[in-house]
Design a protein around this motif. Structure first.
Motif, PDB file in Angstrom:
ATOM      1  N   ALA A  36      79.410  31.636  -5.793  1.00  0.00           N
ATOM      2  CA  ALA A  36      79.950  31.788  -4.327  1.00  0.00           C
ATOM      3  C   ALA A  36      79.501  30.435  -3.935  1.00  0.00           C
ATOM      4  N   LEU A  37      78.402  29.742  -3.903  1.00  0.00           N
ATOM      5  CA  LEU A  37      77.919  28.608  -3.469  1.00  0.00           C
ATOM      6  C   LEU A  37      78.859  27.398  -3.791  1.00  0.00           C
ATOM      7  N   ALA A  38      79.331  27.394  -5.274  1.00  0.00           N
ATOM      8  CA  ALA A  38      80.327  26.263  -5.665  1.00  0.00           C
ATOM      9  C   ALA A  38      81.551  26.456  -5.128  1.00  0.00           C
ATOM     10  N   GLY A  39      82.218  27.561  -4.706  1.00  0.00           N
ATOM     11  CA  GLY A  39      83.330  27.944  -4.126  1.00  0.00           C
ATOM     12  C   GLY A  39      83.307  27.220  -2.896  1.00  0.00           C
ATOM     13  N   LEU A  40      82.057  27.593  -1.825  1.00  0.00           N
ATOM     14  CA  LEU A  40      81.892  27.081  -0.501  1.00  0.00           C
ATOM     15  C   LEU A  40      81.756  25.548  -0.695  1.00  0.00           C
ATOM     16  N   LEU A  41      81.151  25.017  -1.566  1.00  0.00           N
ATOM     17  CA  LEU A  41      80.998  23.526  -1.494  1.00  0.00           C
ATOM     18  C   LEU A  41      82.411  22.947  -1.973  1.00  0.00           C
ATOM     19  N   GLU A  42      83.409  23.472  -2.417  1.00  0.00           N
ATOM     20  CA  GLU A  42      84.705  22.795  -2.953  1.00  0.00           C
ATOM     21  C   GLU A  42      85.629  23.156  -1.727  1.00  0.00           C
ATOM     22  N   ARG A  43      85.574  24.168  -0.992  1.00  0.00           N
ATOM     23  CA  ARG A  43      86.415  24.329  -0.124  1.00  0.00           C
ATOM     24  C   ARG A  43      86.060  23.974   1.352  1.00  0.00           C
ATOM     25  N   ARG A  44      84.823  23.778   1.813  1.00  0.00           N
ATOM     26  CA  ARG A  44      84.380  23.299   3.074  1.00  0.00           C
ATOM     27  C   ARG A  44      85.026  22.139   3.443  1.00  0.00           C
ATOM     28  N   PRO A  45      85.422  21.919   4.563  1.00  0.00           N
ATOM     29  CA  PRO A  45      86.029  20.686   4.891  1.00  0.00           C
ATOM     30  C   PRO A  45      84.845  19.380   5.073  1.00  0.00           C
ATOM     31  N   ARG A  46      85.160  18.453   4.756  1.00  0.00           N
ATOM     32  CA  ARG A  46      84.162  17.288   4.687  1.00  0.00           C
ATOM     33  C   ARG A  46      83.704  16.982   6.056  1.00  0.00           C
ATOM     34  N   ASP A  47      84.578  17.222   7.037  1.00  0.00           N
ATOM     35  CA  ASP A  47      84.019  16.692   8.494  1.00  0.00           C
ATOM     36  C   ASP A  47      83.063  17.858   8.886  1.00  0.00           C
ATOM     37  N   LEU A  48      82.799  18.869   8.240  1.00  0.00           N
ATOM     38  CA  LEU A  48      81.828  20.029   8.746  1.00  0.00           C
ATOM     39  C   LEU A  48      80.781  20.120   7.420  1.00  0.00           C
ATOM     40  N   SER A  49      80.758  18.949   6.558  1.00  0.00           N
ATOM     41  CA  SER A  49      79.527  19.050   5.688  1.00  0.00           C
ATOM     42  C   SER A  49      78.628  17.859   5.581  1.00  0.00           C
ATOM     43  N   ASP A  50      77.627  18.086   5.430  1.00  0.00           N
ATOM     44  CA  ASP A  50      76.653  16.832   5.503  1.00  0.00           C
ATOM     45  C   ASP A  50      75.815  16.679   3.950  1.00  0.00           C
ATOM     46  N   PHE A  51      75.908  15.666   3.510  1.00  0.00           N
ATOM     47  CA  PHE A  51      75.313  15.457   2.135  1.00  0.00           C
ATOM     48  C   PHE A  51      74.366  14.071   2.283  1.00  0.00           C
ATOM     49  N   CYS A  52      73.152  14.485   2.041  1.00  0.00           N
ATOM     50  CA  CYS A  52      72.092  13.520   2.460  1.00  0.00           C
ATOM     51  C   CYS A  52      70.977  13.447   1.344  1.00  0.00           C
ATOM     52  N   THR A  53      70.820  12.177   1.120  1.00  0.00           N
ATOM     53  CA  THR A  53      69.513  11.881   0.087  1.00  0.00           C
ATOM     54  C   THR A  53      68.386  11.474   0.983  1.00  0.00           C
ATOM     55  N   MET A  54      67.214  11.413   0.288  1.00  0.00           N
ATOM     56  CA  MET A  54      65.902  10.876   1.082  1.00  0.00           C
ATOM     57  C   MET A  54      65.171  10.463  -0.110  1.00  0.00           C
ATOM     58  N   ASP A  55      63.895   9.648   0.173  1.00  0.00           N
ATOM     59  CA  ASP A  55      62.961   9.137  -0.571  1.00  0.00           C
ATOM     60  C   ASP A  55      61.856  10.552  -0.769  1.00  0.00           C
ATOM     61  N   GLU A  56      60.811  10.248  -1.457  1.00  0.00           N
ATOM     62  CA  GLU A  56      59.719  10.959  -1.715  1.00  0.00           C
ATOM     63  C   GLU A  56      59.024  11.221  -0.261  1.00  0.00           C
ATOM     64  N   THR A  57      59.022  10.561   0.846  1.00  0.00           N
ATOM     65  CA  THR A  57      58.454  10.422   1.907  1.00  0.00           C
ATOM     66  C   THR A  57      59.316  11.799   2.856  1.00  0.00           C
ATOM     67  N   GLY A  58      60.659  11.621   2.720  1.00  0.00           N
ATOM     68  CA  GLY A  58      61.271  12.307   3.617  1.00  0.00           C
ATOM     69  C   GLY A  58      61.483  12.147   4.907  1.00  0.00           C
ATOM     70  N   SER A  59      61.103  10.612   5.270  1.00  0.00           N
ATOM     71  CA  SER A  59      61.282  10.044   6.726  1.00  0.00           C
ATOM     72  C   SER A  59      62.727  10.021   7.107  1.00  0.00           C
ATOM     73  N   ARG A  60      62.861   9.937   8.285  1.00  0.00           N
ATOM     74  CA  ARG A  60      64.406   9.873   8.558  1.00  0.00           C
ATOM     75  C   ARG A  60      64.967   8.487   8.344  1.00  0.00           C
ATOM     76  N   GLY A  61      64.031   7.437   8.267  1.00  0.00           N
ATOM     77  CA  GLY A  61      64.690   6.186   7.857  1.00  0.00           C
ATOM     78  C   GLY A  61      65.038   6.163   6.409  1.00  0.00           C
ATOM     79  N   SER A  62      64.516   6.995   5.398  1.00  0.00           N
ATOM     80  CA  SER A  62      64.945   7.373   4.084  1.00  0.00           C
ATOM     81  C   SER A  62      66.297   7.912   3.992  1.00  0.00           C
ATOM     82  N   TRP A  63      66.800   8.722   4.990  1.00  0.00           N
ATOM     83  CA  TRP A  63      67.817   9.392   4.684  1.00  0.00           C
ATOM     84  C   TRP A  63      69.174   8.637   4.765  1.00  0.00           C
TER      85      TRP A  63
END
Length: 296
Positions: A36-63
């Motif tokens: 179910a999650l894979a299906g959502l990831l494929e069909r959700r519009p990109r303008d309604l989806s946020d994909f973010c990475t961060m470093d081990e600190t998780g600080s906003r500056g690393s996002w």
């Protein structure tokens, strides 16, 4: 079927006034399995989806955010499992029929227990994040509930008092609609209430309570529900006006010293400032920066 499994008399008394930890059965629907999650990831519009990475600190500056490219849903799930990736599928529980029915049902159960609870503009998103992902210290503009479904995460909730939270910082966030981060010091953790959230638990806190999240184990999946209420709308707009008074005229207003009539007048002026576009702007953090990956 009832989805709200534990919501005690004490929880009912403290709802929106203090931290509440209840239990639910949303995962019993089967809507949050890998397929179910894979299906959502494929069909959700990109303008309604946020994909973010961060470093081990998780600080906003690393996002860092961006477009994951043409990876299929199962590939994205594997990236989440093996990297440090945070995915927010916004409005899933508003425009995906099965998910919307689920959110509306459980919120209906909550409203039945609280006849005076009348949420406005109810929004529901789905968070899918890595075992070691982190969300930095911040506040939400409206009431938020976190309904945990898979994995485990540690949630830190802080009191709305100085030095942890200053009114001028809340005003700054409310005046900049795309920013919700606060100044953070490690000593603030001495004031935090800490919860190791397990699947089937739901947590909420009073509006504007600072919080941060550290994922602990497994693929983490949570539903977030955000909603406005009349009292919060009035408070937010009044704080926007206080922010203008503080920054334009050097005044030092305090939100909790205002009586109902004074608060309402300030709220009207704050709303007018919004509509007249008198507030400063910051870049939209949802704007893509390019490809996110490799999410290590």
């Amino acid at each position: 079927m009832s989805y709200l499994r534990r919501w005690t008399e004490t929880d009912q008394k403290n709802f929106r006034k203090d931290i509440v930890l209840g239990e639910h059965a949303l995962a019993d629907t089967g809507l949050f399995c890998d397929e179910a999650l894979a299906g959502l990831l494929e069909r959700r519009p990109r303008d309604l989806s946020d994909f973010c990475t961060m470093d081990e600190t998780g600080s906003r500056g690393s996002w860092h955010g961006g477009d994951p490219g043409k990876r299929c849903g199962h590939e994205l799930l594997e990236e989440v499992r093996s990297g440090r990736l945070w995915v927010n599928l916004r409005e899933v529980f508003n425009d995906e029929p099965e998910y919307a029915h689920l959110m509306n049902t459980v919120m209906g159960e909550l409203k039945a227990l609280h006849p005076d609870f009348k949420p406005q503009k109810l929004m529901g998103g789905l968070l899918i994040s890595s075992p070691n992902a982190r969300v930095p210290f911040h506040i939400d503009r409206t009431d938020t509930m976190l309904w945990h479904l898979r994995g485990s995460k540690r949630v830190f909730v802080y009191p709305r008092v100085e030095p942890v939270l200053r009114e001028c910082d809340v005003e700054e966030i409310l005046m900049h609609p795309d920013n919700d981060d606060l100044p953070y010091e490690a000593s603030f953790d001495d004031h935090a209430h800490t919860f190791d959230l397990k699947p089937g638990e739901v947590i909420c806190w009073p509006v504007h309570s600072p919080h941060k999240v550290v994922n602990l184990d497994g693929l983490n999946v949570s539903m977030t529900t955000e909603y406005a209420t009349t009292d919060v709308r009035v408070r937010n707009n009044a704080m926007v006006f206080n922010g203008l008074l503080r920054r334009r005229f050097g005044m030092s207003p305090e939100i909790d010293t205002a009586g109902p009539l004074h608060m309402g007048a300030k709220a009207g002026l704050g709303l007018a400032a919004r509509k007249l576009k008198l507030l400063p702007k910051l870049p939209d953090p949802h704007a893509p920066e390019g490809e996110v990956f490799n999410p290590a």
